[in-house]
Design an enzyme around this catalytic site. Sequence first.
Site, mmCIF file in Angstrom:
data_model
loop_
_atom_site.group_PDB
_atom_site.id
_atom_site.type_symbol
_atom_site.label_atom_id
_atom_site.label_comp_id
_atom_site.label_asym_id
_atom_site.label_seq_id
_atom_site.Cartn_x
_atom_site.Cartn_y
_atom_site.Cartn_z
ATOM 1 C CE1 TYR A 47 -3.027 -3.029 0.343
ATOM 2 C CE2 TYR A 47 -3.589 -2.339 2.567
ATOM 3 C CZ TYR A 47 -3.749 -3.205 1.503
ATOM 4 O OH TYR A 47 -4.633 -4.243 1.610
ATOM 5 C CG HIS A 105 -1.074 -8.644 0.171
ATOM 6 N ND1 HIS A 105 -0.659 -7.346 0.257
ATOM 7 C CD2 HIS A 105 -2.402 -8.565 -0.111
ATOM 8 C CE1 HIS A 105 -1.673 -6.528 0.046
ATOM 9 N NE2 HIS A 105 -2.744 -7.249 -0.188
#
Length: 274
Positions: A47, A105
């Site tokens: 991110y 992830h």
Amino acid sequence: MNVVEANGARIPLVGLGTWDLRGRTCARLVEQALRLGYRHIDTAEMYDNEREVGEGLRASGLKRADVFVTTKVWPSHFAPRELERAAKDSLVRLRLSEVDLLLLHWPNPQIPLAETLGALCKVKAMGLARHIGVSNFTVAMMEEAVGLASEPLVCNQVELHVFLDQSKVIAACRRHGIAVVAYAPIARGGVKGNATLTRIGKAHDKSPAQVSLRYLAQQQIAVIPRTSRVERLSENLAIFDFALSPDEMSEVAALAHRRGRIVDYAYSGPPKWD
Ligand SMILES: NC(=O)c1ccc[n+]([C@@H]2O[C@H](COP(=O)([O-])OP(=O)(O)OC[C@H]3O[C@@H](n4cnc5c(N)ncnc54)[C@H](OP(=O)(O)O)[C@@H]3O)[C@@H](O)[C@H]2O)c1
């Protein structure tokens, strides 16, 4: 506090999602969220906002132990040495000595899961993460991961909202004592104009987003809605002062449909990681 317990972890049922929040906006929202009562923040190395999440944490003035911080390792770093490096780099950016939860992830079929999980467990043993888990894992991948991990996995973070039936993944998580954390829990804002959610919401003086979040939290599923607007932070947290009846739960469950998935590359083959 409203938490879900999973294999030794206590995960607050509502967290702030931070994907796509950047720079000062991100730091300010994290700080505000914590001041308003959030105790769970979700970020990831991908991110590109771990520094700002850390800034928001410090600006809130809360004790470190009072906030549950999750970050995630990107699949291009799943080779054991790289995973350890990635975890350390995340901690440097966050300016923390450990995270509460470190997730893989996305699955990466190019690297044997046994090696990646070995490294993830080692990172936990080194004290860099209090708990570990996975994200975007199918039932089969989860079963494999549970068999390989020498430390308990506490979470599978998956896309989950009223338009998507994830009952198989949820059942598999429950079998293993693993918490489900729902990402995109308000379907990226798509719940807003829904007639059923609006009607049920009116009966409780709540918005469609609040009904959607309550529907998940009432099943002990943690939710991590994201917003870039301070006023919506309070709205998304105010889901513990009402309850949906069994009939309302069934009505909401019936909104799920076969084309409900938003992030649909999850199971149709791995994206290119590099
Ligand atoms: N593990 C993974 O692979 C993965 C993938 C995706 C996401 N995630 C995590 O999950 C978090 C949440 O998912 P998401 O960001 O994809 O989607 P989401 O939280 O379902 O939706 C965010 C969108 O909904 C709007 N919104 C927020 N509160 C609202 C409300 N009360 N009423 C109406 N609209 C509202 C926001 O707009 P405004 O900003 O204008 O409020 C934003 O456009 C992410 O931020 C990230 O932390 C993880």
